[in-house]
Motif scaffolding. Structure first.
Motif, PDB file in Angstrom:
ATOM      1  N   ALA A 452       0.820  -1.202   0.000  1.00  0.00           N
ATOM      2  CA  ALA A 452       0.000   0.000   0.000  1.00  0.00           C
ATOM      3  C   ALA A 452       0.863   1.264   0.000  1.00  0.00           C
ATOM      4  CB  ALA A 452      -0.926  -0.004   1.209  1.00  0.00           C
ATOM      5  N   ILE A 453       1.976   1.239   0.744  1.00  0.00           N
ATOM      6  CA  ILE A 453       2.883   2.403   0.750  1.00  0.00           C
ATOM      7  C   ILE A 453       3.473   2.608  -0.646  1.00  0.00           C
ATOM      8  CG2 ILE A 453       5.054   3.310   1.655  1.00  0.00           C
ATOM      9  CD1 ILE A 453       4.450   1.808   4.279  1.00  0.00           C
ATOM     10  N   SER A 454       3.943   1.505  -1.262  1.00  0.00           N
ATOM     11  CA  SER A 454       4.519   1.602  -2.616  1.00  0.00           C
ATOM     12  C   SER A 454       3.491   2.119  -3.608  1.00  0.00           C
ATOM     13  CB  SER A 454       5.047   0.235  -3.064  1.00  0.00           C
ATOM     14  OG  SER A 454       6.074  -0.216  -2.211  1.00  0.00           O
ATOM     15  N   PHE A 455       2.254   1.597  -3.506  1.00  0.00           N
ATOM     16  CA  PHE A 455       1.177   2.035  -4.387  1.00  0.00           C
ATOM     17  C   PHE A 455       0.934   3.536  -4.236  1.00  0.00           C
ATOM     18  CE2 PHE A 455      -3.305   3.094  -4.924  1.00  0.00           C
ATOM     19  CZ  PHE A 455      -3.608   2.558  -6.175  1.00  0.00           C
ATOM     20  N   THR A 456       0.904   4.019  -3.001  1.00  0.00           N
ATOM     21  CA  THR A 456       0.614   5.433  -2.745  1.00  0.00           C
ATOM     22  C   THR A 456       1.733   6.339  -3.246  1.00  0.00           C
ATOM     23  OG1 THR A 456      -0.633   4.769  -0.776  1.00  0.00           O
ATOM     24  CG2 THR A 456      -0.027   7.091  -0.958  1.00  0.00           C
ATOM     25  N   VAL A 457       2.974   5.926  -3.029  1.00  0.00           N
ATOM     26  CA  VAL A 457       4.115   6.714  -3.506  1.00  0.00           C
ATOM     27  C   VAL A 457       4.068   6.832  -5.031  1.00  0.00           C
ATOM     28  CG1 VAL A 457       6.638   6.776  -3.735  1.00  0.00           C
ATOM     29  CG2 VAL A 457       5.586   6.183  -1.539  1.00  0.00           C
ATOM     30  N   ARG A 458       3.756   5.719  -5.683  1.00  0.00           N
ATOM     31  CA  ARG A 458       3.763   5.684  -7.146  1.00  0.00           C
ATOM     32  C   ARG A 458       2.556   6.396  -7.758  1.00  0.00           C
ATOM     33  NH1 ARG A 458       4.178   0.787  -7.280  1.00  0.00           N
ATOM     34  NH2 ARG A 458       2.008   0.139  -7.631  1.00  0.00           N
ATOM     35  N   ASN A 459       1.365   6.121  -7.238  1.00  0.00           N
ATOM     36  CA  ASN A 459       0.138   6.575  -7.901  1.00  0.00           C
ATOM     37  C   ASN A 459      -0.459   7.870  -7.347  1.00  0.00           C
ATOM     38  OD1 ASN A 459      -0.472   4.214  -9.805  1.00  0.00           O
ATOM     39  ND2 ASN A 459      -0.174   3.164  -7.857  1.00  0.00           N
ATOM     40  N   VAL A 460      -0.117   8.219  -6.122  1.00  0.00           N
ATOM     41  CA  VAL A 460      -0.673   9.434  -5.522  1.00  0.00           C
ATOM     42  C   VAL A 460       0.347  10.563  -5.495  1.00  0.00           C
ATOM     43  CG1 VAL A 460      -1.715  10.429  -3.450  1.00  0.00           C
ATOM     44  CG2 VAL A 460      -2.334   8.111  -4.164  1.00  0.00           C
ATOM     45  N   PHE A 461       1.567  10.253  -5.010  1.00  0.00           N
ATOM     46  CA  PHE A 461       2.604  11.286  -4.968  1.00  0.00           C
ATOM     47  C   PHE A 461       3.324  11.436  -6.309  1.00  0.00           C
ATOM     48  CE2 PHE A 461       2.162  10.380  -0.412  1.00  0.00           C
ATOM     49  CZ  PHE A 461       2.116  11.682   0.093  1.00  0.00           C
ATOM     50  N   GLY A 462       3.380  10.360  -7.094  1.00  0.00           N
ATOM     51  CA  GLY A 462       4.074  10.410  -8.384  1.00  0.00           C
ATOM     52  C   GLY A 462       3.582  11.505  -9.317  1.00  0.00           C
ATOM     53  N   PRO A 463       2.267  11.600  -9.546  1.00  0.00           N
ATOM     54  CA  PRO A 463       1.756  12.610 -10.487  1.00  0.00           C
ATOM     55  C   PRO A 463       2.009  14.061 -10.066  1.00  0.00           C
ATOM     56  CG  PRO A 463       0.126  10.885 -10.115  1.00  0.00           C
ATOM     57  CD  PRO A 463       1.208  10.665  -9.108  1.00  0.00           C
ATOM     58  N   ILE A 464       2.306  14.312  -8.774  1.00  0.00           N
ATOM     59  CA  ILE A 464       2.536  15.698  -8.351  1.00  0.00           C
ATOM     60  C   ILE A 464       4.018  15.933  -8.052  1.00  0.00           C
ATOM     61  CG2 ILE A 464       0.215  15.995  -7.409  1.00  0.00           C
ATOM     62  CD1 ILE A 464       1.661  15.727  -4.581  1.00  0.00           C
ATOM     63  N   ARG A 465       4.877  15.097  -8.618  1.00  0.00           N
ATOM     64  CA  ARG A 465       6.317  15.274  -8.420  1.00  0.00           C
ATOM     65  C   ARG A 465       6.711  16.680  -8.879  1.00  0.00           C
ATOM     66  NH1 ARG A 465       7.754  11.205 -11.045  1.00  0.00           N
ATOM     67  NH2 ARG A 465       7.925   9.709  -9.326  1.00  0.00           N
ATOM     68  N   GLY A 466       7.470  17.385  -8.073  1.00  0.00           N
ATOM     69  CA  GLY A 466       7.845  18.763  -8.403  1.00  0.00           C
ATOM     70  C   GLY A 466       6.944  19.799  -7.761  1.00  0.00           C
TER      71      GLY A 466
END
Length: 553
Positions: A452-466
């Motif tokens: 779940a942590i990996s999923f959240t980092v990739r799919n939730v935080f990934g798109p707002i990188r920067g």
């Protein structure tokens, strides 16, 4: 006649005129001029005029300042409805031009909330007019808001302004004898050009004006005008005050009195004061800059005509610009050689004022964070306890200033699988976030916290990188994870995400510490009962603000 009697006699004459106005109206039979819902008193350049207001005007669209006596920037038809002379079906109105006033009161009447105004150079009063639609003559008086149709069945849309330039801006202009009348007018022209290019509107930047002189004077507030044309007119009408250029005194006054909820400041929007200094300030500006920063105000200094070597002896502190600005990084200072040919300087200044990512002094933990909630939906939780988890997340979220340029919230529910309930870009208001968060459906299943942590980092935080916001992940779980949590948590830490782990009931303390950011003791929490989540809310909020402040240093 004693001079002290004159004001009393003028007041008596004015009251007598108010009593006679209805009789005068009935006695005369002028043919009314058709006007629009938005025709203002200043658009009628007669001492007395009969006008015809259309029907179908939207009460929310009116700008009305005062009561009985209205500032000339007010809508005539809005004032007439407010006064009870006509209703929303329209009708004839007689308008009387009157002198300006120092204060216009705010009164709620007939569905219209009029606004206060500290000073305006001209006023008007309205009474019942004589005439009908058939008697109206001529074309409708043109204003900044053209009619939407022949009968105005539809009202024009509100001007939203430049949505990409959200800021609450106070222009602090120099009104001292140091600048003089001529350069004062050139300064107003420049400010007007900047205001026009900003794209003022209901959802764009809002501006107000303060004049620095012997004593500071707030000319108009953020809430007074939300259209560029009204702002330009208001700037044009500001009079030269003279006196010393007590810029520091005016800046401190602006930081403390201008940016309040009552005067129109908006949550989650950067607060900015643009200080114009012709030459140098005659008082201490460094202390005022410190006060402004404490109030979360971004100070810009626009310096014009720097002091020549012969004048440096009169300057209290030659480094006053660097000491007054929000941050001494070059972004918050701007120089023009003189007040002539300033057009080329307008666009670069506007671009700075619209770069909200760099408004560091407005950034707080409440408006500059991204918080994702990772919520355990496993079978051991149960529906009623799951609701307590959602309440815990909601109580944290409601503390923050959620907006499209402020704090952002996301939520993921996990069992063996993961489900993004909503992402950071889905909802930009606190009301929507809390409504959706409170209505999440309980999944039920196993517990795979690492995935779940990996999923959240990739799919939730990934798109707002920067994103300029600082990233936080709040994990709420009630049991042992069936997979490894250390690797995924370490990857999240490496990605710049601060993790708070909150365990309930059977959640192992080792797992909570493995997931939490350092120092572990201030990022990992545990409670035996789900009802014990409530006291942890304030601990998590304080932790987020502490980490945010440390990241800014």
């Amino acid at each position: 006649m004693p001079a002290s009697w004159i004001p009393a006699l003028c007041l008596g004459a004015w009251l007598l005129l108010l009593l006679l106005l209805p009789r005068l109206t009935r006695a005369e039979g002028a043919v009314p001029i058709a006007i629009t819902c938005f025709t203002r008193g200043l658009d009628i350049r007669k001492e007395k005029a009969d006008v015809l207001c259309p029907g179908g005007c939207s009460l929310e669209e009116f700008s009305v300042f005062g009561n009985i006596v209205y500032a000339s920037v007010s809508s005539i038809c809005g004032a007439a409805i407010h006064r009870g002379v006509i209703d929303t079906s329209g009708g004839p109105v007689r308008v009387y031009s009157l002198p300006g006033r120092e204060n216009y009161s705010s009164v709620d009447a007939n569905g219209i909330q009029s606004q206060t105004l500290s000073r305006w150079p001209a006023s008007f009063a309205v009474t019942k007019g004589k005439g009908s639609t058939q008697e109206a003559t001529g074309r409708a008086v043109s204003t900044a808001h053209p009619p939407a149709g022949k009968r105005l069945k539809k009202t024009p849309e509100k001007k939203t302004g430049n949505k990409d330039c959200k800021a609450d801006i106070a222009f602090l202009i120099d009104g001292s004898f140091n600048i003089g009348q001529r350069r004062f007018n050139l300064q107003k022209n420049f400010v007007g050009k900047v205001a026009l290019m900003l794209g003022i509107g209901t959802e764009g930047p809002h501006v107000g004006l303060v004049q620095a002189s012997e004593h500071p004077k707030i000319e108009f507030y953020l809430k007074n005008f939300t259209s560029a044309k009204d702002v330009l007119f208001a700037i044009k009408e500001v009079g030269f005050r003279g006196g010393n250029s007590n810029t520091g005194k005016a800046l401190k006054h602006t930081a403390q009195k201008f940016f309040t909820a009552d005067t129109g400041v908006r949550k989650g929007i950067p607060k900015v004061v643009v200080v114009f200094i012709d030459g140098w300030p005659s008082d201490d500006i460094e202390e005022a800059g410190i006060v402004a920063r404490e109030f979360g105000v971004n100070v810009f200094i626009v310096s014009v005509a720097k002091p020549i070597p012969e004048e440096l002896g009169m300057v209290q502190d030659v480094a006053f610009v660097d000491k007054a600005v929000c941050r001494n990084n070059g972004f918050f200072s701007y120089h023009m050689p003189n007040w002539f040919g300033t057009t080329k300087y307008v666009k670069p200044l506007v671009q700075k004022l619209c770069t909200h990512e760099q408004m560091m002094c407005s950034k707080t933990c409440y408006n500059s964070v991204n918080i994702a909630f990772l919520i355990d939906g496993s079978s051991s939780v149960g529906d009623s306890n799951f609701r307590l988890m959602l309440e815990f997340a909601s109580n944290i979220a409601k503390t923050f200033e959620i907006s499209d340029i402020g704090a952002k919230i996301a939520a993921v529910q996990f069992t063996y699988d993961q489900r993004t309930e909503f992402s950071f870009t889905d909802y930009n208001t606190k009301e929507n976030v809390l409504a959706v968060l409170g209505n999440i459906r309980y999944m039920s299943g196993g517990t795979a916290t690492g995935d779940a942590i990996s999923f959240t980092v990739r799919n939730v935080f990934g798109p707002i990188r920067g994103s300029p916001n600082k990233n936080f992940l709040v994990i709420v779980t009630d049991g042992q994870s069936y997979d490894d949590v250390r690797g995924p948590a370490a990857a999240a830490h490496d990605a710049g995400i601060t993790i708070f782990s909150v365990g309930v009931a059977w959640a192992p303390l080792d797992d909570l510490k493995d997931m939490a950011s350092k120092p572990k003791e201030s990022h990992a929490f545990f409670t035996r009962e789900f009802t014990g989540l409530e006291p942890i809310v304030s601990d998590v909020i304080r932790g987020i603000c502490r980490d945010f402040l440390e990241s800014q240093q």
